[in-house]
Scaffold this active site. Structure first.
Site, PDB file in Angstrom:
ATOM      1  N   LEU A  11       0.804  -1.218   0.000  1.00 44.75           N
ATOM      2  CA  LEU A  11       0.000   0.000   0.000  1.00 44.75           C
ATOM      3  C   LEU A  11       0.838   1.269   0.000  1.00 44.75           C
ATOM      4  O   LEU A  11       0.548   2.210  -0.729  1.00 44.75           O
ATOM      5  CB  LEU A  11      -0.939   0.007   1.220  1.00 44.75           C
ATOM      6  CG  LEU A  11      -1.982  -1.111   1.266  1.00 44.75           C
ATOM      7  CD1 LEU A  11      -2.806  -1.000   2.546  1.00 44.75           C
ATOM      8  CD2 LEU A  11      -2.876  -1.062   0.040  1.00 44.75           C
ATOM      9  N   ALA A  12       1.856   1.328   0.827  1.00 46.14           N
ATOM     10  CA  ALA A  12       2.649   2.556   0.933  1.00 46.14           C
ATOM     11  C   ALA A  12       4.001   2.223   1.527  1.00 46.14           C
ATOM     12  O   ALA A  12       4.209   1.167   2.129  1.00 46.14           O
ATOM     13  CB  ALA A  12       1.926   3.592   1.788  1.00 46.14           C
ATOM     14  N   GLY A  15       9.075   6.354   5.886  1.00 49.30           N
ATOM     15  CA  GLY A  15      10.474   6.556   6.198  1.00 49.30           C
ATOM     16  C   GLY A  15      11.062   5.419   7.008  1.00 49.30           C
ATOM     17  O   GLY A  15      12.223   5.081   6.868  1.00 49.30           O
ATOM     18  N   MET A  16      10.251   4.797   7.883  1.00 47.92           N
ATOM     19  CA  MET A  16      10.772   3.755   8.747  1.00 47.92           C
ATOM     20  C   MET A  16      10.091   2.415   8.506  1.00 47.92           C
ATOM     21  O   MET A  16      10.623   1.364   8.882  1.00 47.92           O
ATOM     22  CB  MET A  16      10.595   4.165  10.208  1.00 47.92           C
ATOM     23  CG  MET A  16      11.307   3.291  11.206  1.00 47.92           C
ATOM     24  SD  MET A  16      11.238   3.911  12.899  1.00 47.92           S
ATOM     25  CE  MET A  16       9.502   3.721  13.259  1.00 47.92           C
ATOM     26  N   LYS A  37       1.913  -3.032   9.269  1.00 46.11           N
ATOM     27  CA  LYS A  37       2.992  -2.047   9.259  1.00 46.11           C
ATOM     28  C   LYS A  37       4.263  -2.779   9.661  1.00 46.11           C
ATOM     29  O   LYS A  37       4.386  -3.293  10.784  1.00 46.11           O
ATOM     30  CB  LYS A  37       2.697  -0.894  10.219  1.00 46.11           C
ATOM     31  CG  LYS A  37       3.600   0.308  10.010  1.00 46.11           C
ATOM     32  CD  LYS A  37       3.080   1.525  10.747  1.00 46.11           C
ATOM     33  CE  LYS A  37       3.906   2.759  10.399  1.00 46.11           C
ATOM     34  NZ  LYS A  37       3.388   3.972  11.088  1.00 46.11           N
ATOM     35  N   ASP A 143       0.688  14.538  15.069  1.00 40.48           N
ATOM     36  CA  ASP A 143       0.656  14.414  13.609  1.00 40.48           C
ATOM     37  C   ASP A 143      -0.792  14.389  13.117  1.00 40.48           C
ATOM     38  O   ASP A 143      -1.124  13.669  12.180  1.00 40.48           O
ATOM     39  CB  ASP A 143       1.398  13.154  13.165  1.00 40.48           C
ATOM     40  CG  ASP A 143       1.727  13.177  11.671  1.00 40.48           C
ATOM     41  OD1 ASP A 143       1.654  14.269  11.065  1.00 40.48           O
ATOM     42  OD2 ASP A 143       2.034  12.113  11.109  1.00 40.48           O
TER      43      ASP A 143
END
Length: 470
Positions: A11-12, A15-16, A37, A143
């Site tokens: 999906l994406a 950065g980490m 994730k 965020d």
């Protein structure tokens, strides 16, 4: 494969960590799709990143609220750390704003209020979390942005991505001197590296509400420095300038949430939620999960789940309105120097970013005064050429100029008569102007330095002294 999860789609990439769509591997017909994730391979070799990743997983797993994305599982497979979250079939607020911008349309007031009140409820739940000892955890999302508020096709609203959240119980901290989060949705105190609390999230949620109501970016610039300057020193225009049908009561809520000082904002996200619900009730604005679901479907149509759809996902940029800059412009008197780099460490931002106007004037005044003093000295000390290459330079003094703004030019002072020195040099040289002579009234006799007593003469040792003669 990640343990009992089978990856379906990428999906994406962050950065980490990488974000993957996966399904549980089990008896056919009892499969469930989740979002994985997973820490990236190059980051997994650094224990500091592993600790940060696991901190995020623990923090997210401790939150259980219908307006927060739920973390179901945390695991490790072949050295790969990951955690599994619920899959939300829908769109995020950023995608909705991009869609409305294309249509030149606005979000109906009842739906904008419903989205923000739901997000406020989820944030308040996180802010109120306590540890096993019942001490407040002090969680701050840090965020909150349109990209992290999800709108389900079932009408649900969920806050996602507590990856950079601040909490008192976290075992690791983000690297000092760096900014975390999307700069355009930070609070002023977060921009300058000050301590943040739940009111920082209230400010960020206020930006989301402003943009939902106007379909315009509030803070945006060519680089992070200009955005931060706008956040700290800029003046937020009233949203009625860009949407005339906004009720004054709703506009007042937006402006209070966006107050520059934390003490002037809502003390909690729940207080902001109550204010929005009261306004909606007085105005007769009604919204529910069913009506919100119908609205989202009307904007995007019926979409299949990604595991049933082979079409690539459309990437939506954060710049959903396509404007050259945000509605808040950085004041010119707050900009000292714009750095070339886009990402600015907090230490640089604090020292270079935003000097006050009086400080700038003082620096300009001192600079102009120095130029005038040097110019006066050069006008007074004039070299006189001679045939034998001897330059006679009069000894002159310059009356000091008080550095004020504006600076009054100082007229040249005539050199002292019959006081000159001759210096033989191969080319003209300008001698430095000496210190100005003190006023006559201020001349006092200088005390002579005390005279030290002469040291006694050293005596040489005489061996005969040990044996004196009788």
């Amino acid at each position: 494969m990640l343990g009992r999860y089978q990856v379906v789609k990428h999906l994406a990439q962050g950065g980490m960590a990488d974000v993957l769509l996966a399904r549980t591997s089990g008896i056919e017909g009892f499969e469930r799709h989740v979002v994985i994730k997973r820490i990236r391979a190059e980051q997994a070799r650094d224990q500091r990143y592993v600790d940060m990743f696991l901190d995020e997983a623990r923090l997210a797993a401790s939150l259980h609220h219908h307006n927060i994305v739920t973390v179901n599982d945390v695991g490790q497979e072949a050295g790969e750390y990951f955690f599994a979250m619920e899959y939300v079939h829908g769109e995020d607020v950023r995608t909705l704003l991009a869609q409305l911008n294309k249509k030149k349309a606005h979000v109906p007031l009842e739906h904008a209020i419903a989205i923000v009140t739901a997000a406020a409820a989820g944030l308040h739940h996180a802010h109120e979390q306590r540890g096993p000892d019942r001490a407040p955890l002090g969680i701050v999302h840090r965020d909150v942005s349109p990209a992290n508020i999800l709108l389900g096709y079932d009408g649900g609203v969920k806050v996602a991505d507590f990856g950079i959240a601040k909490a008192a119980h976290r075992t690791t901290e983000t690297r000092s001197g760096t900014l975390k989060g999307k700069v355009a949705y930070m609070s002023p105190e977060q921009c300058v590296g000050e301590a943040v609390d739940r009111r920082s999230d209230v400010f960020s949620l206020g930006i989301v509400l402003y943009e939902l109501l106007t379909v315009r970016r509030l803070f945006k610039g060519e680089n992070d420095f200009l955005i931060m300057t706008s956040l700290v020193h800029g003046k937020v225009p009233r949203p009625t300038i860009y949407r005339e049908d906004l009720p004054p009561e709703l506009e007042a809520i937006v402006m209070k949430a966006l107050a520059n000082k934390p003490a002037d904002r809502y003390a909690t996200a729940d207080e902001m939620r109550h204010a929005l619900e009261d306004v909606a009730s007085r105005l007769g604005l009604r919204s529910s999960s069913t009506t919100l679901a119908d609205y989202v479907k009307a904007q995007f149509g019926e979409r299949n789940e990604p595991w049933l759809d082979d079409e690539p996902d459309v990437v939506i940029e954060v710049d959903f309105d396509g404007s050259a800059s945000g509605l808040v412009r950085p004041p010119t008197d707050a900009i000292a120097e714009v750095p070339a780099a886009a990402d600015i460490p907090i230490a640089r931002a604090r020292s270079r970013a935003m000097p006050s106007a009086p400080a700038k004037k003082r620096r300009w005044g001192l600079g102009l005064a120095a130029v005038v003093v040097i110019g006066a000295a050069l006008a007074i000390v004039v070299p006189q050429a001679a045939d034998d290459d001897v330059v006679t330079v009069p000894i002159a003094h310059v009356v000091p100029v008080v550095p004020v703004v504006p600076v009054v030019p100082v007229a040249p002072v005539a050199p002292i008569e019959k006081a000159s020195i001759a210096v033989i040099v191969p080319m003209p040289v300008i001698a430095p102007a000496p210190e100005p002579p003190p006023p006559a009234a201020a001349i006092v006799a200088k005390k002579k330095p005390p005279v030290r007593a002469a040291a006694p003469a050293k005596k040489h040792w005489d061996p005969n002294a040990l044996f004196p003669e009788d």
